[in-house]
Design an enzyme around this catalytic site. Structure first.
Site, PDB file in Angstrom:
ATOM      1  N   LYS A  52      92.036  -1.452  70.432  1.00 49.70           N
ATOM      2  CA  LYS A  52      91.079  -2.570  70.500  1.00 49.70           C
ATOM      3  C   LYS A  52      91.487  -3.525  71.621  1.00 49.70           C
ATOM      4  CE  LYS A  52      89.833  -1.995  65.703  1.00 49.70           C
ATOM      5  NZ  LYS A  52      89.898  -2.373  64.288  1.00 49.70           N
ATOM      6  N   GLN A  96      92.792  -6.573  60.731  1.00 49.72           N
ATOM      7  CA  GLN A  96      92.895  -5.119  60.596  1.00 49.72           C
ATOM      8  C   GLN A  96      93.203  -4.765  59.140  1.00 49.72           C
ATOM      9  OE1 GLN A  96      92.157  -2.982  63.059  1.00 49.72           O
ATOM     10  NE2 GLN A  96      92.527  -1.226  61.729  1.00 49.72           N
ATOM     11  N   ASP A 119      83.465  -7.811  62.742  1.00 52.25           N
ATOM     12  CA  ASP A 119      83.519  -6.559  61.978  1.00 52.25           C
ATOM     13  C   ASP A 119      82.333  -6.449  61.013  1.00 52.25           C
ATOM     14  OD1 ASP A 119      85.480  -4.614  62.385  1.00 52.25           O
ATOM     15  OD2 ASP A 119      87.033  -5.736  61.323  1.00 52.25           O
TER      16      ASP A 119
END
Ligand code: GUN
Length: 282
Positions: A52, A96, A119
């Site tokens: 990422k 994460q 997200d």
């Protein structure tokens, strides 16, 4: 024989146009920034986070990587997110997953300001997707929709079967296909006569995390087959949830693993971050 969907190529062209957009934003004094929080020592998570970060650098987005020890407690993490929520220089916040077991993922994710939820995992983002009035789309399903669009797959009225019901992929995928007027069935571990259901599908998305799960006799001729799985075999090779060799003989379009859905997921994260950065000027 199926045409192979090239996720790398589609992804590359989207990243190039995002990079141009970021350059223009910078000229206007907006410097897109994504905060990426990693807690603990999960090796797979470390790889995802590194990828990422690389994608951010490639598109001109500033990555702010925050790595915290396994022992971090929930309050410390919530305080950090609160600080990032209030920091106007941070446009996107990503935690994460998985988090260490002593921390509530639900509580932590839901503490992210929905306007920075790149997200699309907060309750507010999910609710918006259910109603079809979203700000951000979850990255993997959004990437799949982009691939279907790129390869001119018509979804309206088609039989769409999603195998897997995770919050991250299966459920939002079903909603996006439904929003695109597909006739959607979601299958899972308790589904009876799975082959019968998958054999009806014009479009199948498989996200179960089991190597070579979808076999050729579960697919009808001409189906579009999307493989979300990334499984590592004993010989170290990566493989998807679809038995690629055999299924590709029947499908009309199919994603490979690697090089199919995977590259699109991170690209959609970059797209969401750029969108978040633009919100002040929209
Ligand atoms: N862990 C596995 N997939 C994801 C993802 O898409 N986002 C985050 N934050 N964590 C993950």
């Amino acid at each position: 024989m199926a045409k192979i969907i090239d996720g790398k190529l589609v992804s590359k062209s989207i990243r190039e146009s995002l990079a141009q957009e970021v350059a223009l934003l910078k000229e206007q004094g907006i410097f897109p920034k994504l905060a990426v929080i990693l807690v603990g020592n999960d090796p797979a998570s470390a790889v995802y986070v590194r990828n990422k970060e690389k994608a951010c650098l490639e598109t001109g987005i500033e990555p702010q990587q925050i790595t915290l020890p396994e022992e971090t407690n929930e309050n410390e993490l919530l305080t950090l997110i609160e600080r990032l929520n209030e920091d106007d220089s941070v446009h996107g916040i990503l935690v994460q997953l998985p988090l260490p077991r002593h921390i509530s993922e639900e509580k932590v994710i839901d503490s992210i300001d929905p306007s920075k939820d790149v997200d699309a995992f907060t309750h507010e983002s999910v609710g918006r997707i259910v109603e079809g009035k979203y700000t951000f789309l979850p990255c993997t399903p959004a990437g799949i929709m982009r691939l279907l669009e790129h390869y001119e797959v018509d979804i309206s009225g088609k039989e769409c079967v999603v195998v897997g019901r995770s919050n991250i992929v299966g459920k939002p995928m079903a909603l996006l296909l439904l929003n695109a007027s597909g006739t959607v069935t979601v299958c899972h571990s308790k589904t009876r006569n799975l082959s019968e259901v998958t054999s009806r599908a014009d479009i199948i998305v498989v996200a179960v995390g089991r190597a070579n799960f979808l076999k050729a006799d579960m697919v009808k001729d001409g189906a579009v087959v999307i493989d979300v799985g990334i499984n590592r075999l004993d010989n170290g090779k990566l493989c998807g949830d679809v038995e690629f060799e055999e299924v590709s003989k029947k499908a009309s379009l199919i994603t490979p693993v690697p090089g199919g859905v995977g590259p699109m997921t991170i690209t959609m994260l970059m797209k969401n971050t750029v969108f978040a950065a633009k919100k002040n000027i929209l």
